[in-house]
Design a protein around this motif. Structure first.
Motif, PDB file in Angstrom:
ATOM      1  N   GLU A  45       0.830  -1.208   0.000  1.00 25.83           N
ATOM      2  CA  GLU A  45       0.000   0.000   0.000  1.00 25.83           C
ATOM      3  C   GLU A  45       0.863   1.255   0.000  1.00 25.83           C
ATOM      4  N   SER A  46       1.910   1.252   0.799  1.00 26.83           N
ATOM      5  CA  SER A  46       2.822   2.398   0.833  1.00 26.83           C
ATOM      6  C   SER A  46       3.556   2.541  -0.494  1.00 26.83           C
ATOM      7  N   CYS A  47       3.927   1.408  -1.099  1.00 30.47           N
ATOM      8  CA  CYS A  47       4.574   1.452  -2.413  1.00 30.47           C
ATOM      9  C   CYS A  47       3.649   2.085  -3.445  1.00 30.47           C
ATOM     10  N   ALA A  48       2.368   1.779  -3.383  1.00 35.38           N
ATOM     11  CA  ALA A  48       1.401   2.371  -4.313  1.00 35.38           C
ATOM     12  C   ALA A  48       1.365   3.885  -4.158  1.00 35.38           C
ATOM     13  N   SER A  49       1.442   4.384  -2.922  1.00 36.52           N
ATOM     14  CA  SER A  49       1.476   5.832  -2.686  1.00 36.52           C
ATOM     15  C   SER A  49       2.730   6.455  -3.286  1.00 36.52           C
ATOM     16  N   GLU A  50       3.848   5.754  -3.142  1.00 40.94           N
ATOM     17  CA  GLU A  50       5.098   6.259  -3.709  1.00 40.94           C
ATOM     18  C   GLU A  50       5.070   6.224  -5.230  1.00 40.94           C
ATOM     19  N   ILE A  51       4.432   5.211  -5.793  1.00 38.60           N
ATOM     20  CA  ILE A  51       4.276   5.129  -7.245  1.00 38.60           C
ATOM     21  C   ILE A  51       3.486   6.334  -7.743  1.00 38.60           C
ATOM     22  N   LEU A  52       2.409   6.661  -7.061  1.00 37.75           N
ATOM     23  CA  LEU A  52       1.592   7.818  -7.440  1.00 37.75           C
ATOM     24  C   LEU A  52       2.414   9.098  -7.388  1.00 37.75           C
ATOM     25  N   ALA A  53       3.179   9.284  -6.321  1.00 40.39           N
ATOM     26  CA  ALA A  53       3.999  10.486  -6.185  1.00 40.39           C
ATOM     27  C   ALA A  53       5.029  10.581  -7.310  1.00 40.39           C
ATOM     28  N   ALA A  54       5.662   9.449  -7.635  1.00 41.89           N
ATOM     29  CA  ALA A  54       6.682   9.452  -8.682  1.00 41.89           C
ATOM     30  C   ALA A  54       6.079   9.699 -10.061  1.00 41.89           C
ATOM     31  N   ARG A  55       4.855   9.267 -10.272  1.00 35.25           N
ATOM     32  CA  ARG A  55       4.223   9.461 -11.582  1.00 35.25           C
ATOM     33  C   ARG A  55       3.876  10.914 -11.845  1.00 35.25           C
ATOM     34  N   HIS A  56       3.582  11.644 -10.791  1.00 37.43           N
ATOM     35  CA  HIS A  56       3.105  13.015 -10.988  1.00 37.43           C
ATOM     36  C   HIS A  56       4.068  14.070 -10.480  1.00 37.43           C
ATOM     37  N   GLY A  57       5.179  13.638  -9.886  1.00 41.93           N
ATOM     38  CA  GLY A  57       6.154  14.596  -9.397  1.00 41.93           C
ATOM     39  C   GLY A  57       7.028  15.118 -10.520  1.00 41.93           C
ATOM     40  N   PRO A  58       7.281  16.404 -10.542  1.00 41.39           N
ATOM     41  CA  PRO A  58       8.171  16.929 -11.584  1.00 41.39           C
ATOM     42  C   PRO A  58       9.606  16.490 -11.301  1.00 41.39           C
ATOM     43  N   GLY A  59      10.323  16.190 -12.342  1.00 42.83           N
ATOM     44  CA  GLY A  59      11.727  15.857 -12.185  1.00 42.83           C
ATOM     45  C   GLY A  59      11.997  14.500 -11.582  1.00 42.83           C
ATOM     46  N   GLN A  60      11.053  13.584 -11.664  1.00 47.76           N
ATOM     47  CA  GLN A  60      11.297  12.221 -11.179  1.00 47.76           C
ATOM     48  C   GLN A  60      10.391  11.243 -11.903  1.00 47.76           C
ATOM     49  N   LEU A  61      10.897  10.030 -12.072  1.00 49.56           N
ATOM     50  CA  LEU A  61      10.092   8.975 -12.657  1.00 49.56           C
ATOM     51  C   LEU A  61      10.694   7.639 -12.263  1.00 49.56           C
ATOM     52  N   ALA A  62       9.840   6.708 -11.882  1.00 49.38           N
ATOM     53  CA  ALA A  62      10.263   5.339 -11.573  1.00 49.38           C
ATOM     54  C   ALA A  62       9.700   4.429 -12.649  1.00 49.38           C
ATOM     55  N   PHE A  63      10.585   3.702 -13.305  1.00 48.28           N
ATOM     56  CA  PHE A  63      10.201   2.764 -14.346  1.00 48.28           C
ATOM     57  C   PHE A  63      10.218   1.345 -13.800  1.00 48.28           C
ATOM     58  N   ALA A  64       9.191   0.567 -14.117  1.00 48.31           N
ATOM     59  CA  ALA A  64       9.228  -0.868 -13.880  1.00 48.31           C
ATOM     60  C   ALA A  64      10.076  -1.467 -14.993  1.00 48.31           C
ATOM     61  N   ILE A  65      11.033  -2.300 -14.625  1.00 44.99           N
ATOM     62  CA  ILE A  65      11.794  -3.063 -15.609  1.00 44.99           C
ATOM     63  C   ILE A  65      10.991  -4.353 -15.826  1.00 44.99           C
ATOM     64  N   CYS A  66      10.523  -4.584 -17.054  1.00 44.67           N
ATOM     65  CA  CYS A  66       9.644  -5.719 -17.333  1.00 44.67           C
ATOM     66  C   CYS A  66      10.312  -6.723 -18.261  1.00 44.67           C
ATOM     67  N   ASP A  67      10.059  -7.992 -18.002  1.00 47.06           N
ATOM     68  CA  ASP A  67      10.588  -9.070 -18.846  1.00 47.06           C
ATOM     69  C   ASP A  67       9.771  -9.156 -20.134  1.00 47.06           C
ATOM     70  N   SER A  68      10.073 -10.145 -20.964  1.00 46.28           N
ATOM     71  CA  SER A  68       9.412 -10.260 -22.271  1.00 46.28           C
ATOM     72  C   SER A  68       7.914 -10.519 -22.164  1.00 46.28           C
ATOM     73  N   ARG A  69       7.444 -11.025 -21.018  1.00 44.59           N
ATOM     74  CA  ARG A  69       6.008 -11.235 -20.811  1.00 44.59           C
ATOM     75  C   ARG A  69       5.322  -9.959 -20.312  1.00 44.59           C
ATOM     76  N   GLY A  70       6.105  -8.936 -19.990  1.00 50.19           N
ATOM     77  CA  GLY A  70       5.540  -7.691 -19.473  1.00 50.19           C
ATOM     78  C   GLY A  70       5.432  -7.664 -17.960  1.00 50.19           C
ATOM     79  N   ASP A  71       6.003  -8.671 -17.291  1.00 57.01           N
ATOM     80  CA  ASP A  71       5.952  -8.727 -15.825  1.00 57.01           C
ATOM     81  C   ASP A  71       7.100  -7.932 -15.223  1.00 57.01           C
TER      82      ASP A  71
END
Length: 165
Positions: A45-71
């Motif tokens: 749940e806390s990670c989800a909050s941090e994901i939201l902050a990173a998605r909308h914060g200026p000057g920051q972005l967190a990318f999921a590194i995904c395998d060939s299946r998209g996981d």
């Protein structure tokens, strides 16, 4: 390249989705906790909050590194500090040793240079993290110095890549 998806060899980088907080939390292990600022007590749940902050914060972005299946199999975060992009990365245990970290680092670095027009990208690496040193060097980064006090609390090797490289 956009903020939506970066294709890089066998992997894809994309922003974390809000519903993936528990996935993010579950991918981390003792090596991730040892060599990053990731807090083992942070739950999904806390990670989800941090994901939201990173998605909308200026000057920051967190990318999921995904395998060939998209996981998702890891994370690469990019933070802008003036003319420098500070980048950090980690992979889950099953994803290590395949060259994906250096591929993700190259893609995230190229994205930062293109999208933010920064002069250089910088990494802080724990001196005991030999695997991360190999990742940085495979991605073209050069050792730039040492910082006695790093984001992780101890000394760090500084690696840098110039936009002109």
């Amino acid at each position: 390249m956009t903020r939506d998806k970066l294709l890089a060899g066998e992997i894809t980088l994309r922003p974390w989705r809000l519903e993936e907080g528990h996935v993010y939390a579950g991918l981390r292990d003792e090596l991730v906790y040892r060599f990053t600022t990731e807090d083992p007590s942070v739950d999904g749940e806390s990670c989800a909050s941090e994901i939201l902050a990173a998605r909308h914060g200026p000057g920051q972005l967190a990318f999921a590194i995904c395998d060939s299946r998209g996981d998702p199999v890891g994370n690469v975060a990019v933070v802008r500090r003036g003319a420098t992009a500070e980048i950090s990365y980690w992979l889950s245990a099953p994803a290590r040793g395949r060259g994906w970290a250096s591929t993700a680092l190259r893609a995230a670095t190229a994205w930062a240079f293109e999208e933010w027009d920064v002069d250089n990208a910088e990494l802080e690496i724990d001196p005991a993290n030999e695997a991360s040193v190999r990742v940085a060097e495979a991605a073209g980064y050069l050792r730039h110095g040492t910082r006695l006090e790093s984001a992780c609390g101890g000394p760090a090797l500084l690696y840098r890549l110039s936009a002109e490289t």
